[in-house]
Write a protein that holds these residues in place. Sequence first.
Motif, PDB file in Angstrom:
ATOM      1  N   TRP A  73      17.895 -14.499-130.763  1.00  0.00           N
ATOM      2  CA  TRP A  73      17.086 -13.610-131.591  1.00  0.00           C
ATOM      3  C   TRP A  73      17.160 -12.163-131.118  1.00  0.00           C
ATOM      4  O   TRP A  73      16.778 -11.246-131.837  1.00  0.00           O
ATOM      5  CB  TRP A  73      15.636 -14.089-131.611  1.00  0.00           C
ATOM      6  CG  TRP A  73      15.399 -15.172-132.616  1.00  0.00           C
ATOM      7  CD1 TRP A  73      15.304 -16.504-132.373  1.00  0.00           C
ATOM      8  CD2 TRP A  73      15.254 -15.018-134.032  1.00  0.00           C
ATOM      9  NE1 TRP A  73      15.102 -17.194-133.547  1.00  0.00           N
ATOM     10  CE2 TRP A  73      15.071 -16.302-134.581  1.00  0.00           C
ATOM     11  CE3 TRP A  73      15.270 -13.924-134.885  1.00  0.00           C
ATOM     12  CZ2 TRP A  73      14.908 -16.517-135.940  1.00  0.00           C
ATOM     13  CZ3 TRP A  73      15.100 -14.136-136.248  1.00  0.00           C
ATOM     14  CH2 TRP A  73      14.917 -15.418-136.761  1.00  0.00           C
ATOM     15  N   SER A  74      17.669 -11.925-129.908  1.00  0.00           N
ATOM     16  CA  SER A  74      17.870 -10.548-129.449  1.00  0.00           C
ATOM     17  C   SER A  74      18.930  -9.836-130.303  1.00  0.00           C
ATOM     18  O   SER A  74      18.973  -8.603-130.343  1.00  0.00           O
ATOM     19  CB  SER A  74      18.295 -10.529-127.978  1.00  0.00           C
ATOM     20  OG  SER A  74      19.474 -11.293-127.783  1.00  0.00           O
ATOM     21  N   ASP A  75      19.776 -10.596-131.009  1.00  0.00           N
ATOM     22  CA  ASP A  75      20.746  -9.999-131.926  1.00  0.00           C
ATOM     23  C   ASP A  75      20.099  -9.572-133.236  1.00  0.00           C
ATOM     24  O   ASP A  75      20.641  -8.731-133.955  1.00  0.00           O
ATOM     25  CB  ASP A  75      21.882 -10.990-132.228  1.00  0.00           C
ATOM     26  CG  ASP A  75      22.741 -11.277-131.014  1.00  0.00           C
ATOM     27  OD1 ASP A  75      22.818 -10.399-130.137  1.00  0.00           O
ATOM     28  OD2 ASP A  75      23.322 -12.371-130.949  1.00  0.00           O
ATOM     29  N   TYR A  76      18.964 -10.183-133.557  1.00  0.00           N
ATOM     30  CA  TYR A  76      18.273  -9.855-134.811  1.00  0.00           C
ATOM     31  C   TYR A  76      17.705  -8.441-134.770  1.00  0.00           C
ATOM     32  O   TYR A  76      17.791  -7.686-135.736  1.00  0.00           O
ATOM     33  CB  TYR A  76      17.161 -10.878-135.071  1.00  0.00           C
ATOM     34  CG  TYR A  76      16.340 -10.590-136.314  1.00  0.00           C
ATOM     35  CD1 TYR A  76      16.802 -10.970-137.569  1.00  0.00           C
ATOM     36  CD2 TYR A  76      15.109  -9.936-136.223  1.00  0.00           C
ATOM     37  CE1 TYR A  76      16.071 -10.705-138.707  1.00  0.00           C
ATOM     38  CE2 TYR A  76      14.367  -9.671-137.360  1.00  0.00           C
ATOM     39  CZ  TYR A  76      14.846 -10.052-138.599  1.00  0.00           C
ATOM     40  OH  TYR A  76      14.108  -9.779-139.724  1.00  0.00           O
ATOM     41  N   ASP A  77      17.127  -8.087-133.627  1.00  0.00           N
ATOM     42  CA  ASP A  77      16.494  -6.771-133.466  1.00  0.00           C
ATOM     43  C   ASP A  77      16.465  -6.443-131.978  1.00  0.00           C
ATOM     44  O   ASP A  77      16.307  -7.340-131.142  1.00  0.00           O
ATOM     45  CB  ASP A  77      15.073  -6.798-134.040  1.00  0.00           C
ATOM     46  CG  ASP A  77      14.422  -5.426-134.038  1.00  0.00           C
ATOM     47  OD1 ASP A  77      13.906  -5.033-132.969  1.00  0.00           O
ATOM     48  OD2 ASP A  77      14.439  -4.751-135.073  1.00  0.00           O
ATOM     49  N   ALA A  78      16.603  -5.160-131.657  1.00  0.00           N
ATOM     50  CA  ALA A  78      16.647  -4.743-130.253  1.00  0.00           C
ATOM     51  C   ALA A  78      15.359  -5.076-129.514  1.00  0.00           C
ATOM     52  O   ALA A  78      15.367  -5.247-128.282  1.00  0.00           O
ATOM     53  CB  ALA A  78      16.928  -3.249-130.171  1.00  0.00           C
ATOM     54  N   SER A 124       8.346 -17.699-128.320  1.00  0.00           N
ATOM     55  CA  SER A 124       8.211 -16.573-129.244  1.00  0.00           C
ATOM     56  C   SER A 124       9.417 -15.640-129.163  1.00  0.00           C
ATOM     57  O   SER A 124       9.884 -15.320-128.070  1.00  0.00           O
ATOM     58  CB  SER A 124       6.933 -15.790-128.935  1.00  0.00           C
ATOM     59  OG  SER A 124       6.868 -14.625-129.750  1.00  0.00           O
ATOM     60  N   PRO A 125       9.911 -15.150-130.307  1.00  0.00           N
ATOM     61  CA  PRO A 125      11.041 -14.221-130.287  1.00  0.00           C
ATOM     62  C   PRO A 125      10.644 -12.765-130.071  1.00  0.00           C
ATOM     63  O   PRO A 125      11.521 -11.916-129.884  1.00  0.00           O
ATOM     64  CB  PRO A 125      11.661 -14.407-131.673  1.00  0.00           C
ATOM     65  CG  PRO A 125      10.507 -14.769-132.539  1.00  0.00           C
ATOM     66  CD  PRO A 125       9.574 -15.576-131.671  1.00  0.00           C
ATOM     67  N   VAL A 126       9.339 -12.463-130.102  1.00  0.00           N
ATOM     68  CA  VAL A 126       8.930 -11.060-130.022  1.00  0.00           C
ATOM     69  C   VAL A 126       7.523 -10.951-129.448  1.00  0.00           C
ATOM     70  O   VAL A 126       6.672 -11.811-129.676  1.00  0.00           O
ATOM     71  CB  VAL A 126       9.000 -10.400-131.430  1.00  0.00           C
ATOM     72  CG1 VAL A 126       8.061 -11.084-132.414  1.00  0.00           C
ATOM     73  CG2 VAL A 126       8.728  -8.908-131.366  1.00  0.00           C
ATOM     74  N   PRO A 141       6.031 -12.216-139.098  1.00  0.00           N
ATOM     75  CA  PRO A 141       5.026 -12.477-138.058  1.00  0.00           C
ATOM     76  C   PRO A 141       5.283 -13.775-137.297  1.00  0.00           C
ATOM     77  O   PRO A 141       4.473 -14.705-137.323  1.00  0.00           O
ATOM     78  CB  PRO A 141       3.727 -12.539-138.852  1.00  0.00           C
ATOM     79  CG  PRO A 141       4.127 -13.089-140.180  1.00  0.00           C
ATOM     80  CD  PRO A 141       5.498 -12.513-140.443  1.00  0.00           C
ATOM     81  N   LEU A 142       6.428 -13.852-136.630  1.00  0.00           N
ATOM     82  CA  LEU A 142       6.773 -15.059-135.876  1.00  0.00           C
ATOM     83  C   LEU A 142       6.210 -14.999-134.464  1.00  0.00           C
ATOM     84  O   LEU A 142       6.180 -13.945-133.842  1.00  0.00           O
ATOM     85  CB  LEU A 142       8.293 -15.233-135.805  1.00  0.00           C
ATOM     86  CG  LEU A 142       9.006 -15.542-137.123  1.00  0.00           C
ATOM     87  CD1 LEU A 142      10.500 -15.704-136.870  1.00  0.00           C
ATOM     88  CD2 LEU A 142       8.441 -16.784-137.787  1.00  0.00           C
ATOM     89  N   ASP A 143       5.803 -16.138-133.968  1.00  0.00           N
ATOM     90  CA  ASP A 143       5.254 -16.285-132.628  1.00  0.00           C
ATOM     91  C   ASP A 143       5.825 -17.595-132.070  1.00  0.00           C
ATOM     92  O   ASP A 143       6.753 -18.170-132.653  1.00  0.00           O
ATOM     93  CB  ASP A 143       3.721 -16.322-132.715  1.00  0.00           C
ATOM     94  CG  ASP A 143       3.042 -16.069-131.377  1.00  0.00           C
ATOM     95  OD1 ASP A 143       3.746 -15.939-130.356  1.00  0.00           O
ATOM     96  OD2 ASP A 143       1.798 -16.019-131.344  1.00  0.00           O
TER      97      ASP A 143
END
Length: 346
Positions: free
Chosen positions: A236-241, A271-273, A283-285
């Motif tokens: 998921w680090s590729d999805y957004d910095a 959690s991705p963020v 709003p993912l957790d």
Amino acid sequence: MSLSQIGTAESVATAGVAGVTNSEDASAVITNAAGLTGLDDSSMVLGGQLIDVSSQFEGLGRETTQSSGQQFVPHLSYAQRLNDDWVAGIALNSPGGLGVAYSNGIGGRPANIVKQNKISMLSVTASAAYQVNERLSLGASVVAQYAAVDASVLGRSMTGAEVAPTFALSAQYKLNDITRIGVNYQHGSEHDIEFDESFADVQGTAINWPSTFDVGIDHQLTERLNIMANAKWQSWSDYDANYQDTYSAGIAAGYQMGEWLWQAGFSIDTSPVDAEYRDVVLPLDKQWRLGIGAQKTLASGNKIGIAYQYQNLGEAEIYATELQLLRPVGEYSENRVHFITLSYQF
């Protein structure tokens, strides 16, 4: 939202755990192409799942909005043994997406700027599997992934779509007659989507879909009972910095009672963020899933299955250091997904 559910009763009932070790039907085209070598001749799977999404945002400044939506996702897979060594297959499914409408705008603001937001994804996968020996099988897939965006902003529609290529590599290994290990790597994809009509100098958006590495084991504990477990990594680090890679684990079981196979599973994701970078668009957790389902073998040998799964997307707390439209301070009192799936194998 990345889907471990591929539109079959087994994937939903086992919370996605069974996919990487599947070697019994054509849906392995999607989850682990190497598993296709378990087929004696041909296999086809038809399925569909209803996805019901609902969340309730409660802002610190008394902003509130409810988001909800329903989507129907199809599944079609077919595989054919070519000779003693090779099996080929093709499939259509949705690897993810999210679509909701907002009762009071995307951030619970009276302006109600964003009324709905939807990302739709469909993948067409072509796979081949090779039987190296009686224990080891290898697989490879090429994927055409379609992504579309449809948002309503201040009453104006912002839409766009693009098809991007990607691939997958997989293997299955039989430790013995009752234990099987599977691994599958699905490479990520990059979609540069241009909107049909630009708005406020926004001409498009990028969707960087994450790569996935999945490893699992299936063990026949008794004549009737088999247990499964898996672990998964997603980039998921590729999805957004500001996002980070996620890790998940799951466990599932199947119990054969005459013509009926009963299955249940549970899985969790990190959690991705973090709260300071989370927004109301996605709003993912940390998540958890619980599924249950059953498949019946008919007199013809075909199988029909039905399954239900509950997915909890977490409280998804948002804490922005500065007041922003997409990052109002608050959390979600409700943040869940229901899956209902019906599939048919023949």
